[in-house]
Design an enzyme around this catalytic site. Sequence first.
Site: not given
Ligand code: GUN
Length: 284
Positions: A52, A96, A119
């Site tokens: 990211k 996350q 998200d």
């Molecule tokens: N953990 C697995 N996929 C995601 C996601 O798309 N966003 C976040 N914040 N955590 C994750």
Amino acid sequence: MAKIIDGKQISQQIKDELKEEVKKLKAEGRNCCLAVIQVGNDPASSVYVGNKKKACAYIGIESRAYELPEETTEEELLSLIEDLNQDSGVHGILCQLPLPAHIREEKVIDAISPEKDVDGFHPQNVGALVIGRKGFVSCTPAGIIELLKRSGIEIEGKRCVMIGRSNIVGKPMALLMLRENATVTVCHSRTRNLKEICKEADILIAAIGKPQQITGEYIKEGTVVIDVGIHRNADNKLCGDVAFAEAEPLASAITPVPGGVGPMTIAMLMKNCVEAMKNGSADK
Ligand code: GUN
């Protein structure tokens, strides 16, 4: 022979479009910033968070990393989120998941300002999706819609079968397909006659979390197959929820693993960040 839907190429295209847009916004003096929070050091999460940050750097989005120790309390995390909510220089906040067991995920999701919830996990954004209002949409399902559209696959009027009902993928995916005028069936671990239902699909989306469960027996000839899963098989090779070698000869189009749905999630996160900035949740 199925058309292979190239998520790597399509996500690259989206990132390049965003890069151009961010460049223009920068020329107007508008900067875009994403706060990325990771609690603890789960290795898979570290890879995702790293990717990211890399995508932000590529596009020209500033990323602020908050790498917190495993022992961080819920209160401390909520306090950081509150500071970021108030910070007009931060447009998007991403925490996350999964979080350590002593932190309630729900509390954290609810704490992020819906305007900065890139998200799309906050109940306000989920609710907006349900009733067709504007809001941030969970990145993986939003990415799948982009994959289908940019591959010239028509959704309207099609029979879509979604396998999986998670808050992050299955539920928002079903709602997005409905918004695109598909006829949607949602299946899950308790569904009876799963094979028969899957065989009725024009578009089959697998997010079950079990490696290669969707074999040829689940697939009607000509179906579009979208594989959300990512696992390691016995040979330590990456594979999806779909048994690709069996599905590919039957499908009209199919996403590979890796290089299908995966890269789209980050591209859509970046899109949401730029959107958050344009919406002017900061720099007012
Ligand atoms: N953990 C697995 N996929 C995601 C996601 O798309 N966003 C976040 N914040 N955590 C994750």
